[in-house]
Motif scaffolding. Structure first.
Motif, PDB file in Angstrom:
ATOM      1  N   PHE A  87       0.802  -1.224   0.000  1.00  0.00           N
ATOM      2  CA  PHE A  87       0.000   0.000   0.000  1.00  0.00           C
ATOM      3  C   PHE A  87       0.838   1.278   0.000  1.00  0.00           C
ATOM      4  O   PHE A  87       0.315   2.357   0.274  1.00  0.00           O
ATOM      5  N   SER A  88       2.130   1.176  -0.322  1.00  0.00           N
ATOM      6  CA  SER A  88       2.960   2.385  -0.309  1.00  0.00           C
ATOM      7  C   SER A  88       2.541   3.355  -1.415  1.00  0.00           C
ATOM      8  O   SER A  88       2.492   4.565  -1.204  1.00  0.00           O
ATOM      9  N   ALA A  89       2.240   2.854  -2.602  1.00  0.00           N
ATOM     10  CA  ALA A  89       1.820   3.743  -3.686  1.00  0.00           C
ATOM     11  C   ALA A  89       0.462   4.369  -3.383  1.00  0.00           C
ATOM     12  O   ALA A  89       0.238   5.554  -3.639  1.00  0.00           O
ATOM     13  N   LEU A  94      -3.006   8.972  -1.739  1.00  0.00           N
ATOM     14  CA  LEU A  94      -4.094   9.459  -0.894  1.00  0.00           C
ATOM     15  C   LEU A  94      -3.624  10.327   0.266  1.00  0.00           C
ATOM     16  O   LEU A  94      -4.442  10.799   1.057  1.00  0.00           O
ATOM     17  N   ARG A  95      -2.321  10.534   0.397  1.00  0.00           N
ATOM     18  CA  ARG A  95      -1.812  11.312   1.526  1.00  0.00           C
ATOM     19  C   ARG A  95      -2.448  12.694   1.626  1.00  0.00           C
ATOM     20  O   ARG A  95      -2.726  13.171   2.723  1.00  0.00           O
ATOM     21  N   PRO A  96      -2.767  13.368   0.496  1.00  0.00           N
ATOM     22  CA  PRO A  96      -3.423  14.690   0.632  1.00  0.00           C
ATOM     23  C   PRO A  96      -4.889  14.612   1.059  1.00  0.00           C
ATOM     24  O   PRO A  96      -5.514  15.651   1.238  1.00  0.00           O
ATOM     25  N   VAL A 154      -2.983  10.510 -11.546  1.00  0.00           N
ATOM     26  CA  VAL A 154      -1.818  10.305 -12.396  1.00  0.00           C
ATOM     27  C   VAL A 154      -0.911   9.287 -11.714  1.00  0.00           C
ATOM     28  O   VAL A 154      -0.393   9.533 -10.613  1.00  0.00           O
ATOM     29  N   LEU A 155      -0.734   8.149 -12.358  1.00  0.00           N
ATOM     30  CA  LEU A 155       0.078   7.067 -11.812  1.00  0.00           C
ATOM     31  C   LEU A 155       1.273   6.874 -12.735  1.00  0.00           C
ATOM     32  O   LEU A 155       1.156   6.309 -13.823  1.00  0.00           O
ATOM     33  N   ASP A 162       3.424  -1.218  -5.764  1.00  0.00           N
ATOM     34  CA  ASP A 162       3.237  -2.459  -5.022  1.00  0.00           C
ATOM     35  C   ASP A 162       1.908  -3.093  -5.415  1.00  0.00           C
ATOM     36  O   ASP A 162       0.952  -2.419  -5.805  1.00  0.00           O
ATOM     37  N   ARG A 163       1.833  -4.422  -5.307  1.00  0.00           N
ATOM     38  CA  ARG A 163       0.670  -5.161  -5.794  1.00  0.00           C
ATOM     39  C   ARG A 163      -0.605  -4.797  -5.033  1.00  0.00           C
ATOM     40  O   ARG A 163      -1.692  -4.703  -5.619  1.00  0.00           O
ATOM     41  N   ALA A 164      -0.510  -4.586  -3.722  1.00  0.00           N
ATOM     42  CA  ALA A 164      -1.704  -4.274  -2.945  1.00  0.00           C
ATOM     43  C   ALA A 164      -2.332  -2.963  -3.427  1.00  0.00           C
ATOM     44  O   ALA A 164      -3.554  -2.843  -3.541  1.00  0.00           O
TER      45      ALA A 164
END
Length: 934
Positions: A87-89, A94-96, A154-155, A162-164
């Protein structure tokens, strides 16, 4: 394994668009602009190209256009070194949105917080967040943002997400139609982005042609000329980044050493060499600062900038790097100009310097144990028990959060660092166990093989084999997998009987999918050679029931109670007990087990899948069609996320069947065809038969009885033998009904009697009722009644309401044709009530027509209004009538709240209501008996 060997730069988003003209990318840029500006455009667009082809620059221009039009932009950039962090990506993206996350429904909010490791810790609680719940939370967030303004996601460098995170984002992406949300995904050409590799609009960035490449060189501050220009064009091969950087290097005063005197070099190696040359002459503090930034796990430059770096004699250590074109700064935001810079900086350093950088970062990250563990691992020159143990703890945390891929990678790296071979083997088995849930069979087999190479321990060897077998059963290579499983089981019969039985349990599942009779004999032979063990009764019952449920049905049913008791003590076996009951046509017991399993797994993560669509089939048979479709949605989502086409195909056939029963025949055929396209009918006879049954039901609903018969006939061989030993039998009554209306009585009667003889005394009460109904339909008119009465005789058959209602309608039609109209009214009324409750629109119409012919007044319009809705609208209306909010309904059906609200808005006029508060009375009225004698 060194996770810092990639080329990805530490950047926080696409290169900012500064308005410079693009060269040779007009079509791609126009397509991206249309995607971010038009609500009718595709919600997801993929941008694919090699390194340096301009993906980030194009994304940057699209971001500028979206922001200028008032869109909210969320960005995340993949990092090869963070690909192992669950869940790092998603956290970066979603951090903002911290405030918006706080506003989510409680379960969704808790799932997101648990995934990010920010939820409240509960001692002794090792539950993992449900990946589908996390996907629903992401969908809810995006939908809520879209209510305020258009949203652009935008990815960039998604191949290193990461897969999750990919699972959650792909889940949301498939449900963005109709939402003002656009997702742009950039990935390296040839790299796999899980969940985003099928049927997406894709822009492929090809190399620039000769004219465009020359135009790009013309725009450089010091445009190369002559032979130098020719060599740059040749070596860059149309790569925009290479053109720019080679031109910059070639025209610099000291660039002579940057270009070889003759012959091309591999492009990546050449560029890295040029970037590394820029490091020469930099102050030591700057070199150290760059190495720390290159060694970092993320784009979190506020950690790198104050990383204990002494100023260069009071100056700024980053300034020389900026002047050399290696980094860019904006306030405290610091990043490399391009991924190749990071790669060059990292590999130009000595092994000792890299190790020192990782140790420095590990010290700074004492409060982030997972990232710290990976830096310690990168600093290890050889085996290290302490670091191995740290990574094992990291893996355990990732697995609890549902990050199975991250857990497997951490276990694998821990195994590489474990000094003792037995510890290494144990950790590799753990890695294989976690990797099972990624759907990557090749990886699981690689890990199992590595474990076998490190140990002679029989228990570990057996466990490695079992782990590989667990995933293999969900692939499409049934014949190959079956041989592998049974051969392995045979080799373990004496030394490891428990492992042998576990492998036989998997082999039995393959036998079910394939329907191959030689496999049944092989399973029975091996099972008979296993030593008896009282503790294995439940698993033995499973093997027998799955591989041949009608051979000794009475004995197997008698063992169900013991199986159920065992499942009470070991809840993870609830689904196994439920599937066993379903196979034996003990559907009420199966549904009870599945209900309990769903309740328990709500707080423990994703429900383990047994035999594909068994859960959904049980709900279909019990008349709980909405729940069946929810189960199908869950299985399809999990199957697609893991790349397990067979699991998705199983669920698609059940969904197709329900859609056909509800009258949405176009969607039913599409779902059945989708399932057939995913499998080989000779390798997956069960799925093939289910799909034919669904197509037959759709044709019958449309009144195309010849087509219905042709489809249902494919559930049996040319001589009338069932194609599948379990899936074919329930089609007998529908086959007979289609035969009567298409002039195929004789053929159908031969099949029904052949199957009745094959089942003999082992037929379940349900199958006996279906055979009796078939015989009644096919019999001469004067001989039909006893068969219909027999099909309705057992009160327990009310547990299969749709089948019972069909038989009631058949009996009523027969009675009316025999002019016994008064007798026909009771079964007609009962049948119509059941069909209404189920929402079986084609059968409602048939029953209404027959009722009118029998003198019943069936003009009650309001309850029938529900039948005019689509199946999905009916689901939503029923859930709303129970008081669920749009968000709660969306969470159940994996839809956005906006989509739910849109369906309700369109449904109210059809239902003749104006307020949500009227739904309960309307739905209750639709479930109540309505017909009366006229």
């Amino acid at each position: 394994m060194d996770e810092h060997t990639g080329d990805l730069g530490a950047v926080t988003g696409p290169e900012p668009d500064r308005g410079e003209p693009f060269t040779g990318r007009d079509a791609e840029l126009g397509r991206l602009f249309r995607a971010v500006e038009s609500a009718a455009a595709d919600p997801v667009v993929m941008l694919v190209g090699g390194m340096g082809m301009g993906k980030s620059a194009l994304l940057g221009r699209a971001v500028r256009r979206a922001e200028a039009s008032g869109a909210r932009v969320l960005r995340a950039v993949g990092s090869e070194s963070e690909a192992h962090l669950a869940f790092s990506a998603l956290h970066q993206l979603l951090r903002p949105l911290a405030a918006e996350v706080d506003g989510l429904p409680k379960r969704q909010r808790a799932a997101i917080q648990d995934a990010f490791g920010t939820g409240p810790a509960t001692p002794g609680h090792a539950s993992a967040p449900d990946p589908l719940l996390i996907g629903s939370a992401v969908l809810s967030l995006l939908s809520a943002l879209g209510d305020r303004q258009p949203v652009l996601l935008v990815l960039d460098d998604a191949q290193w997400f990461d897969r999750a995170s990919l699972d959650a984002l792909s889940f949301a992406a498939r449900r963005l139609v109709g939402e003002p949300v656009t997702m742009l995904i950039a990935a390296r050409d040839g790299d796999h982005v899980a969940g985003f590799d099928r049927h997406l609009p894709t822009l492929v960035l090809e190399p620039l042609d000769h004219a465009a490449a020359n135009r790009l060189l013309d725009r450089q501050p010091r445009s190369p000329t002559g032979r130098t220009r020719t060599r740059i064009l040749d070596q860059a091969a149309g790569n925009p980044l290479a053109l720019v950087e080679l031109a910059r290097a070639a025209t610099a005063q000291d660039a002579a050493a940057g270009l070889p005197s003759a012959g091309p070099l591999p492009l990546t190696a050449h560029l890295e060499r040029i970037f590394a040359a820029r490091l020469d002459g930099l102050p030591a503090d700057t070199t150290r600062a760059l190495l720390l930034l290159a060694a970092m796990d993320s784009v979190d430059s506020p950690i790198a900038v104050p990383a204990g770096l002494p100023n260069a004699e009071g100056g700024d250590p980053w300034l020389p790097a900026e002047r050399a074109g290696l980094v860019r700064r904006s306030g405290r935001d610091l990043r490399f100009r391009h991924p190749l810079v990071r790669s060059a900086v990292y590999h130009a350093a000595s092994a000792g310097a890299r190790r020192e950088a990782h140790l420095t970062l590990a010290e700074l990250l004492r409060d982030e144990p997972d990232r710290r563990a990976w830096h310690l691992a990168a600093a290890c020159p050889g085996p290290d028990a302490d670091v191995s143990a740290e990574l094992e703890r990291t893996a355990a945390r990732a697995r609890r959060r549902g990050g199975h891929a991250s857990a497997a990678k951490a276990f694998q790296r821990a195994a590489e660092l474990a000094p003792r071979r037995e510890d290494s083997a144990r950790l590799l088995v753990e890695a294989a166990s976690a990797a099972v849930f990624t759907g990557d069979l090749a990886w699981v087999e690689e890990l199992a093989a590595a474990a076998r190479a490190r140990t002679d321990d029989p228990s570990l060897l057996a466990s490695a084999t079992v782990q590989a077998g667990r995933l293999a059963i969900l692939t499409l290579r049934h014949s190959t997998v079956f041989s592998r499983l049974t051969d392995a089981a045979e080799g373990l019969l004496v030394s490891q009987p428990a492992a042998a039985l576990a492998l036989l349990a998997d082999a039995a599942v393959v036998r079910f999918y394939s329907g191959e009779d030689t496999q049944r004999r092989r399973v029975q032979d091996l099972l008979g050679r296993l030593p008896e063990d009282a503790s294995s009764t439940g698993l033995r019952t499973w093997v027998r029931a799955v591989s041949d449920p009608f051979a000794d049905r009475a004995e197997l049913v008698s063992l169900l109670a013991r199986f159920a008791t065992e499942a009470k003590a070991r809840p993870e076996r609830l689904t196994t007990a439920g599937i066993t009951a379903w196979l034996l046509d003990e559907t009420p017991q199966a549904v009870r087990a599945f209900d309990e399993a769903f309740d328990r797994w709500q707080v423990q993560g994703a429900l383990p899948e047994g035999l594909g669509g068994a859960v959904a089939w049980a709900y279909v048979e019990r008349g709980r069609w909405d729940q069946a479709r929810e189960a199908c949605a869950r299985t399809v989502a999990l199957g697609r996320a893991a790349g397990l086409d067979h699991a998705a195909a199983c669920a698609a056939t059940v969904d197709a069947t329900v859609l056909a029963y509800q009258g949405d025949t176009t969607a039913a055929r599409a779902r059945a065809d989708e399932a057939l396209a995913l499998i080989d009918p000779l390798e997956s006879r069960s799925v093939s038969v289910y799909a034919r049954r669904a197509l037959g039901a759709a044709a019958a609903a449309d009144g195309a009885y010849e087509t219905a018969y042709d489809q249902l006939r494919l559930a049996f061989t040319a001589d009338g033998t069932p194609v599948h030993y379990h899936a074919s039998f329930p089609a007998l009554a529908e086959l007979a009904a289609a035969a009567v209306r298409s002039g195929r009585r004789e053929d159908a009667a031969a099949i029904v009697e052949r199957c009745a003889r094959a089942l003999a005394d082992n037929a379940s009460p349900r199958l006996r009722a279906l055979i009796s109904r078939a015989r009644g339909l096919l019999a001469d008119p004067e001989d039909a009644e006893p068969h219909f009465r027999a099909a309705l005789a057992d009160p327990a058959l009310e547990h299969w309401p749709f089948e019972r209602a069909q038989t009631l309608l058949d009996l009523a039609e027969w009675l009316r044709r025999r002019r016994r109209i008064a007798e026909a009214r009771a079964p007609l009324t009962d049948a119509l009530e059941i069909f209404r409750r189920l929402g079986a629109r084609p059968w409602i119409e048939r029953a209404r027509a027959e009722s009118r012919a029998a003198g019943l007044d069936v003009t009650d319009v309001v309850p029938d209004a529900l039948a005019e809705l689509s199946p999905q609208q009916q689901q939503i209306v029923r859930l709303a009538a129970r008081g669920l909010t749009n968000r709660e309904i969306g969470e159940k059906l994996f839809l956005s709240p906006r989509t739910v609200g849109s369906h309700l808005y369109r449904s109210f006029p059809k239902l003749g209501i104006t307020a949500r508060s009227q739904l309960r009375d309307l739905v209750d009225g639709a479930l109540a008996p309505a017909g009366h004698q006229g």
